[in-house]
Write a protein that holds these residues in place. Structure first.
Motif, PDB file in Angstrom:
ATOM      1  N   THR A 151     -37.478  21.198  26.205  1.00  0.00           N
ATOM      2  CA  THR A 151     -37.803  21.867  27.198  1.00  0.00           C
ATOM      3  C   THR A 151     -36.701  22.604  27.910  1.00  0.00           C
TER       4      THR A 151
ATOM      5  N   LEU B  37     -39.945  16.311  31.713  1.00  0.00           N
ATOM      6  CA  LEU B  37     -40.441  17.498  32.392  1.00  0.00           C
ATOM      7  C   LEU B  37     -41.406  18.027  31.096  1.00  0.00           C
TER       8      LEU B  37
ATOM      9  N   LEU C  15     -44.871  15.873  32.032  1.00  0.00           N
ATOM     10  CA  LEU C  15     -45.449  16.360  33.080  1.00  0.00           C
ATOM     11  C   LEU C  15     -46.524  17.562  32.675  1.00  0.00           C
ATOM     12  N   GLU C  16     -45.865  18.354  31.867  1.00  0.00           N
ATOM     13  CA  GLU C  16     -46.662  19.763  31.330  1.00  0.00           C
ATOM     14  C   GLU C  16     -47.530  19.255  30.624  1.00  0.00           C
TER      15      GLU C  16
ATOM     16  N   ARG D  88     -50.521  17.829  32.492  1.00  0.00           N
ATOM     17  CA  ARG D  88     -51.103  18.958  33.164  1.00  0.00           C
ATOM     18  C   ARG D  88     -52.153  19.906  32.155  1.00  0.00           C
TER      19      ARG D  88
ATOM     20  N   ARG E 191     -44.828  26.799  24.872  1.00  0.00           N
ATOM     21  CA  ARG E 191     -45.645  26.013  25.457  1.00  0.00           C
ATOM     22  C   ARG E 191     -45.925  24.533  24.910  1.00  0.00           C
TER      23      ARG E 191
ATOM     24  N   ALA F  99     -55.065  25.742  29.945  1.00  0.00           N
ATOM     25  CA  ALA F  99     -54.433  24.412  30.363  1.00  0.00           C
ATOM     26  C   ALA F  99     -54.840  24.129  31.717  1.00  0.00           C
TER      27      ALA F  99
ATOM     28  N   GLU G 125     -43.368  15.940  40.730  1.00  0.00           N
ATOM     29  CA  GLU G 125     -43.244  17.019  40.005  1.00  0.00           C
ATOM     30  C   GLU G 125     -42.163  18.096  40.583  1.00  0.00           C
TER      31      GLU G 125
END
Lengths: 425, 425
Positions: free
Chosen positions: B66, B103, B106-107, B110, B299, B383, B407
């Motif tokens: 990332t 990170l 986290l993505e 989500r 992504r 998403a 976050e």
């Protein structure tokens, strides 16, 4: 209105990016752009951590078809059309098109689209939805020789043109469906009308391989050659698709300054084919992006179209350098304005242009860290990152809250309209 | 925990959909599924208007990358790797991989991903990020013969295996990079270790055309043939990519029950090629979905992978009926579990399985009206429609609020880590 502290992606001819800039808007126009503008204004939008872009311009859709979204996917094209879509379209009532296109406006505003070019039936209803929602619509009542003259012919178009109230936000144009659904006479009448009114023509051409074969059988010419032979190609023509166009046709289109609406997601989903996008751009054709109808996509989302357009060309040409992110963003903004012949007013953030501006929130995990803003906007962003939408100087969405539309009411009415429509089957 | 009033997309062997159902969870397991369950529980989640799905399972990524997302796009593959990615990877510190993979977690949370299969350096740091975030990780320390043994060899892998605390959520496996980056001896040592530990092997094979040519030159065999010749193919092998595999190789893979991680977005963005996905599925290969690293995507989003996987096959095969929506969802859920040999525990909502469940909010303009839930999930959802994420019986996100991760702190630290990393250049 003063937008402060934005990363401004101007999309002007120098593709200037202003890292921490302000934009001052009066009425519906951009008056000043710069750093730390010393202007007092009652309405200040702090855009720290956001990118300011020209609103996305979508050059081909059939917005009322949201009501049929997901109804008939993964089917062969002709079965899809003949057994599922057309029988339902024959049952459409004006109010279906009002609620369907209003739902589309809602989705488009949420996705940062400020201008769309639409072709469908009951276009006065779409105009009403555009009026209510605050978005900008370039509207063509579809003309074909298959359905009744009064429903989808020149009569319906002329009635629409008489009824519609033209404005900065409602721009009626002429929409003959395609060279296979319109006779030569119909196409010529449509062109005469467009010439008289000095307006655009919006048409579907060369979407499928079958269409090429049919045209060759019927006219002895490929569709673009045929349109050229009847004097139809000029700079006021916007063609959706152009999937199956050869070198000669691309040169013909470029010579006549015809504009293209490339619809990669629809072309993939319906298995229509892979348009020669890079080749069209290399030949200086103005190519913009469209979503086609929500039935064949199933979104109205320009960020998806940008990503698909770039990635599909890369893989099909075996070259990861083609259609770089900046080029994709160009298609979604300034090229859209050029395609609709509105580039003197829209498509970039420049002094004197109309204030169609969106703010994209960059404080997202998937947009972190920031190396290259163009890459992020095309390859990593999603529609829900659009935080604020301004169209014609008016705020339509702020902090993702809709200001002109009642979201829940529209969704409920759309669900009811769907049930009512299917009850008529 | 009791989830009430959901549209439950079970993904069980009958692909049962329960229109208005409840799911009862005790500790980390699904105990009961049904309509109007008469159970008293302190923790009730009202999922009215939402779809409950098994959490997405992503079978190939390099999550720490990332930090390099968007750093070097639209470049030729070898220039990208040699001039941009590798020089930076040589400078990576353990803490970079911790924040980078955090990170990514986290993505992924989500985006409704509850299990991911990762391959990279400093895998103990990734394990720490997995531990902290509550997600499930299948983790392989990359092994190659190019970098120091201590950094990316069997030594590093063994150290990782000794240090890592195995659990329901942290599953260490073995990750030899590829047949071109590992010698025969290294591959065999890796396989011996995997056999000893009865664990999976995760590897890259046949991603690019060049790789095939190189393999033919070096071994007189195509990569899959070569792996077959050294006894590497078995049911514990998970191969990422398989873009360039011919009929014989597909049969070879199927015969040995090898699992595939198909990465359509990465394959398109890097112009690697179009995998014969339909053909692999027709031959009963278990194909799951991966995102590859965030550098080549950009992504970590399984809904995008589903849509791209289906649409790319449709257009490349000229057939809109291939990879229908339900098949794409199968790849993203139950096939992911099968690929990681965790299908006795994961991949569907069934009594006795671990509680990895996501709720997708259907009350969205772009998911209105509802005709077909599978179409909506694959072709229209995004998403950000994921409302709630439960992994191993624990809520990680609710109403889009993260419960295990801070976050803003992670995003800030990732931005700083990026700056620090680039400062070392």
């Amino acid at each position: 209105m003063l937008i402060k502290n934005a990363m401004i992606i101007t999309m002007d001819s120098n593709r200037r990016v202003i890292k921490n800039g302000d934009i001052y808007i009066e009425d519906n126009k951009i008056i000043k752009i710069g750093k730390s503008l010393d202007i007092k204004d009652n309405e200040i939008i702090d855009a720290k951590g956001m990118a300011a872009l020209p609103g996305f311009i979508k050059t081909h859709t059939h917005s009322s078809m949201t009501l049929l979204r997901g109804y008939a996917d993964d089917l062969p094209l002709m079965k899809w059309l003949k057994e599922y879509i057309w029988p339902l379209e024959a049952l459409l009532k004006p109010e279906d098109c009002y609620i369907g296109s209003k739902l589309a406006c809602l989705e488009m505003i949420r996705a940062g689209i400020t201008t769309f070019s639409d072709m469908y039936f009951y276009m006065n209803q779409v105009a009403k939805a555009v009026e209510d929602s605050g978005i900008r619509g370039v509207l063509s009542y579809v003309i074909n020789d298959i359905m009744p003259e009064n429903f989808a012919g020149m009569t319906a178009t002329k009635r629409f043109l008489n009824q519609v109230k033209k404005s900065d936000r409602i721009i009626p144009i002429i929409g003959p469906h395609s060279p296979y659904a319109c006779s030569k006479e119909t196409l010529q009448k449509a062109k005469e009308l467009a010439d008289d009114l000095k307006t655009l023509i919006h048409i579907h051409v060369s979407e499928t391989k079958e269409e090429i074969e049919e045209s060759k059988k019927k006219f002895g010419l490929r569709p673009i050659e045929y349109l050229n032979s009847i004097g139809f190609l000029d700079s006021n023509l916007e063609i959706a698709h152009c999937v199956w166009v050869n070198d000669d046709e691309i040169k013909m289109l470029a010579k006549n300054n015809v504009k293209i609406s490339h619809c990669p997601v629809s072309n993939m989903k319906l298995a229509s084919g892979i348009a020669p996008l890079k080749h069209m751009l290399d030949n200086d054709l103005i190519v913009s992006l469209g979503s086609d109808g929500p039935c064949s996509n199933n979104r109205l989302d320009m960020i998806q179209e940008m990503k698909f357009s770039s990635l599909l060309q890369k893989v099909s040409l075996g070259d990861p350098t083609v259609i770089p992110a900046e080029k994709a963003l160009e298609m979604a903004t300034i090229n859209g304005a050029r395609a609709l012949r509105l580039d003197n007013k829209l498509g970039s953030i420049e002094v004197g242009k109309l204030a169609d501006i969106i703010l994209i929130d960059l404080k997202k995990p998937h947009l972190t860290p920031l190396h290259n803003i163009f890459s992020h906007l095309v390859y990593a962003a999603q529609a829900s990152d659009v935080d604020t939408v301004i169209c014609n100087g008016k705020i339509l969405m702020r902090n993702r809250k809709l200001l002109t539309l009642n979201e829940n009411e529209i969704m409920e009415k759309a669900e009811l309209a769907k049930e009512d429509l299917f009850g008529r089957k």
